[in-house]
Design a protein around this motif. Sequence first.
Motif, PDB file in Angstrom:
ATOM      1  N   GLU A  75      48.360  38.177  44.709  1.00  0.00           N
ATOM      2  CA  GLU A  75      49.208  38.076  43.532  1.00  0.00           C
ATOM      3  C   GLU A  75      48.300  37.968  42.317  1.00  0.00           C
ATOM      4  O   GLU A  75      47.281  37.277  42.365  1.00  0.00           O
ATOM      5  N   THR A  76      48.653  38.671  41.242  1.00  0.00           N
ATOM      6  CA  THR A  76      47.846  38.629  40.036  1.00  0.00           C
ATOM      7  C   THR A  76      48.739  38.717  38.808  1.00  0.00           C
ATOM      8  O   THR A  76      49.920  39.042  38.921  1.00  0.00           O
ATOM      9  N   VAL A  77      48.154  38.453  37.658  1.00  0.00           N
ATOM     10  CA  VAL A  77      48.879  38.607  36.400  1.00  0.00           C
ATOM     11  C   VAL A  77      48.297  39.815  35.689  1.00  0.00           C
ATOM     12  O   VAL A  77      47.082  39.940  35.538  1.00  0.00           O
ATOM     13  N   GLU A  85      52.543  39.866  29.695  1.00  0.00           N
ATOM     14  CA  GLU A  85      51.970  39.520  30.991  1.00  0.00           C
ATOM     15  C   GLU A  85      53.086  39.430  32.022  1.00  0.00           C
ATOM     16  O   GLU A  85      54.168  38.917  31.736  1.00  0.00           O
ATOM     17  N   GLU A  86      52.810  39.966  33.209  1.00  0.00           N
ATOM     18  CA  GLU A  86      53.783  39.864  34.290  1.00  0.00           C
ATOM     19  C   GLU A  86      53.060  39.652  35.611  1.00  0.00           C
ATOM     20  O   GLU A  86      51.938  40.111  35.790  1.00  0.00           O
ATOM     21  N   LYS A  87      53.712  38.939  36.504  1.00  0.00           N
ATOM     22  CA  LYS A  87      53.157  38.676  37.828  1.00  0.00           C
ATOM     23  C   LYS A  87      53.419  39.895  38.705  1.00  0.00           C
ATOM     24  O   LYS A  87      54.533  40.423  38.712  1.00  0.00           O
ATOM     25  N   TYR A  89      52.262  41.881  42.635  1.00  0.00           N
ATOM     26  CA  TYR A  89      51.557  41.845  43.908  1.00  0.00           C
ATOM     27  C   TYR A  89      50.625  43.049  43.956  1.00  0.00           C
ATOM     28  O   TYR A  89      50.922  44.100  43.393  1.00  0.00           O
TER      29      TYR A  89
END
Length: 155
Positions: A75-77, A85-87, A89
């Motif tokens: 998981e990353t931003v 910014e969004e989370k 996978y």
Amino acid sequence: MKNALQVIGATDIVDLPELGWYNVPVRIDSGATSSAIHCAKVKLVKDGEQTSLHFFLDTKKGAPQQSYIVTDFKETVVRNSSGKEEKRYVIKTRITLFGKKIMTEFSLANRRKMQYPILLGRKLLKNRFLVDVSQKNLSSARRHTTLVRSKNSHA
């Protein structure tokens, strides 16, 4: 002396053999840090200690009509094209481009409104490709030439 970089255009065609998706149109984006792939119905499923990631690829662009399940993901931003910014996978898979098999990471994104289901970013391009935005589909042109040559050589 360093190896010469392969010239790639603003768009191209790739294969994702591990996902069973071939002749996929991609957009080259040297402004994007990472690569992204259009996915739908992305969800985490926890089964005891094991967590898996389930998603569907873009069947309208020729992807197989099936659910994909991976356990190797992170998981990353990511800062999206709007600057927010969004989370997301991130999965690893192999792509084939200019006859080379390249293991790379893709963030799973909603690219439904975009013309291209896949965006190739700097991490993939770095030390491999030189982008010439005046060109398009250079690997697919080469692919076609190779097919024609091999057909003619068997005549």
